[in-house]
Design a protein around this motif. Structure first.
Motif, PDB file in Angstrom:
ATOM      1  N   UNK A  81       2.001  -4.292 -11.576  1.00  0.00           N
ATOM      2  CA  UNK A  81       2.623  -3.533 -10.492  1.00  0.00           C
ATOM      3  C   UNK A  81       2.252  -4.192  -9.170  1.00  0.00           C
ATOM      4  N   UNK A  82       3.093  -3.998  -8.168  1.00  0.00           N
ATOM      5  CA  UNK A  82       2.878  -4.628  -6.870  1.00  0.00           C
ATOM      6  C   UNK A  82       3.036  -3.581  -5.768  1.00  0.00           C
ATOM      7  N   UNK A  83       1.940  -3.295  -5.082  1.00  0.00           N
ATOM      8  CA  UNK A  83       1.974  -2.328  -3.991  1.00  0.00           C
ATOM      9  C   UNK A  83       2.524  -3.007  -2.744  1.00  0.00           C
ATOM     10  N   UNK A  84       3.480  -2.345  -2.098  1.00  0.00           N
ATOM     11  CA  UNK A  84       4.129  -2.940  -0.928  1.00  0.00           C
ATOM     12  C   UNK A  84       3.796  -2.194   0.367  1.00  0.00           C
ATOM     13  N   UNK A  85       2.917  -1.217   0.294  1.00  0.00           N
ATOM     14  CA  UNK A  85       2.684  -0.324   1.425  1.00  0.00           C
ATOM     15  C   UNK A  85       2.433  -1.073   2.730  1.00  0.00           C
ATOM     16  N   UNK A  86       1.528  -2.028   2.721  1.00  0.00           N
ATOM     17  CA  UNK A  86       1.157  -2.716   3.958  1.00  0.00           C
ATOM     18  C   UNK A  86       2.201  -3.743   4.409  1.00  0.00           C
ATOM     19  N   UNK A  87       3.238  -3.941   3.611  1.00  0.00           N
ATOM     20  CA  UNK A  87       4.283  -4.901   3.953  1.00  0.00           C
ATOM     21  C   UNK A  87       5.565  -4.215   4.425  1.00  0.00           C
ATOM     22  N   UNK A  88       5.560  -2.900   4.447  1.00  0.00           N
ATOM     23  CA  UNK A  88       6.746  -2.152   4.855  1.00  0.00           C
ATOM     24  C   UNK A  88       6.976  -2.292   6.359  1.00  0.00           C
ATOM     25  N   UNK A  89       8.238  -2.257   6.762  1.00  0.00           N
ATOM     26  CA  UNK A  89       8.542  -2.351   8.189  1.00  0.00           C
ATOM     27  C   UNK A  89       8.703  -0.979   8.843  1.00  0.00           C
ATOM     28  N   UNK A  90       8.411   0.086   8.086  1.00  0.00           N
ATOM     29  CA  UNK A  90       8.551   1.439   8.632  1.00  0.00           C
ATOM     30  C   UNK A  90       7.225   2.209   8.639  1.00  0.00           C
ATOM     31  N   UNK A  92       5.038   2.731  10.860  1.00  0.00           N
ATOM     32  CA  UNK A  92       4.781   3.557  12.046  1.00  0.00           C
ATOM     33  C   UNK A  92       5.720   4.744  12.151  1.00  0.00           C
ATOM     34  N   UNK A  93       6.768   4.759  11.354  1.00  0.00           N
ATOM     35  CA  UNK A  93       7.791   5.799  11.484  1.00  0.00           C
ATOM     36  C   UNK A  93       7.488   7.081  10.729  1.00  0.00           C
ATOM     37  N   UNK A  94       6.696   7.013   9.695  1.00  0.00           N
ATOM     38  CA  UNK A  94       6.497   8.182   8.856  1.00  0.00           C
ATOM     39  C   UNK A  94       5.037   8.538   8.720  1.00  0.00           C
ATOM     40  N   UNK A  95       4.759   9.482   7.839  1.00  0.00           N
ATOM     41  CA  UNK A  95       3.366   9.860   7.596  1.00  0.00           C
ATOM     42  C   UNK A  95       2.602   8.726   6.927  1.00  0.00           C
ATOM     43  N   UNK A  96       1.298   8.830   6.960  1.00  0.00           N
ATOM     44  CA  UNK A  96       0.452   7.817   6.338  1.00  0.00           C
ATOM     45  C   UNK A  96       0.755   7.776   4.843  1.00  0.00           C
ATOM     46  N   UNK A  97       0.913   6.568   4.331  1.00  0.00           N
ATOM     47  CA  UNK A  97       1.213   6.393   2.910  1.00  0.00           C
ATOM     48  C   UNK A  97      -0.043   5.941   2.173  1.00  0.00           C
TER      49      UNK A  97
END
Length: 196
Positions: A81-90, A92-97
Motif C-alpha cells: 500500500x502507498x500512503x499519499x497524505x503528505x503528497x496531496x495538494x489539498x 490545507x483545505x480540509x481537516x487534518x488527515x
C-alpha cells in the motif's frame, strides 16, 4: 479515492432516497476478475508486477486482485500500500488527515511494473499524489493504474489502464464504494449531491 470512508448508513442503502446502486457484490466480483485477467494479459504473466493499493479501499482492492492473480497463475504477486497524505495538494483545505500505511514488498519496486489500485478515479489528483509518493520509494520500470470506477471529470491528464466500470456522473453527484472487509458489504452507490 471514494468520496466517503464512513460505513454505509441506512440512508446510503440501495433504493434509499437520492441514491442508487450501480454495482452490487456480483458485479464487483466480475469486474475484479476481469481486471486481474487484463493485468495478466498486458504484463504477460505478471512476473514483475507489484500491486500497490491507495488506502483505504484501494489497498483492499489490491489484495483482492492479488488473490485472483494467484488463483489464475498459481503464485503470489507482491502486494503493498502507498500512503499519499503528505503528497496531496489539498492538505490545507480540509481537516487534518491521519497518515496511512505505506507497505512495500520486501524486494521493493525497482525494476518492477507497479500497478496502482484505487477505488474511484475522479479528478486524477489522488493518482498524481501517488505518483509523487512513488518517486520517493523507488524506480519502477512502468506504472499502471487500476480503478474499480472511473467517474470522469478529470482535472489532470491521467487515464486508468484497467477500469471495472466507466460511470458518467454529474459533478454534484457522489460515488461511494463499500467493501465487505471494511463496510460489511460490497456495493457502489451513485448519490445525488444532497444525499447523505
Amino acid at each position: 479515492m471514494s468520496d466517503s470512508s464512513a460505513p454505509p448508513s441506512s440512508a446510503a442503502k440501495p433504493g434509499a432516497s437520492g441514491s442508487r446502486a450501480v454495482l452490487e457484490a456480483p458485479d464487483i466480483h466480475r469486474a475484479l476478475t476481469r481486471i486481474a485477467h487484463e493485468i495478466l494479459e498486458r504484463t504477460k504473466g505478471a512476473d514483475d508486477v507489484v500491486l500497490l493499493g491507495i488506502p483505504t479501499r484501494g489497498a483492499t482492492l489490491a489484495r483482492r486482485l492479488g488473490d485472483r492473480i494467484e488463483q489464475f497463475e498459481g503464485r503470489k504477486v507482491p502486494i503493498g500500500s502507498i500512503d499519499i497524505t503528505m503528497y496531496r495538494d489539498d492538505l490545507r483545505r480540509g481537516p487534518v488527515r491521519p497518515l496511512g500505511p505505506t507497505e512495500l514488498p520486501p524486494d521493493g519496486i525497482d525494476g518492477r511494473v507497479v500497478v496502482l489500485v484505487d477505488d474511484v478515479l475522479y479528478s486524477g489528483r489522488t493518482v498524481r499524489a501517488a505518483l509523487d509518493a512513488l518517486n520517493d520509494l523507488g524506480r519502477p520500470t512502468a506504472v499502471q493504474l487500476a480503478t474499480l470506477v472511473d467517474r470522469g471529470h478529470r482535472e489532470l491528464p491521467i487515464r486508468a489502464d484497467y477500469v471495472g466500470k466507466n460511470l458518467p456522473t454529474a459533478k454534484s453527484e457522489k460515488v461511494k464504494v463499500y467493501l465487505q472487509e471494511i463496510d460489511g458489504r460490497d456495493a457502489v452507490l451513485l448519490m445525488k449531491g444532497d444525499a447523505k
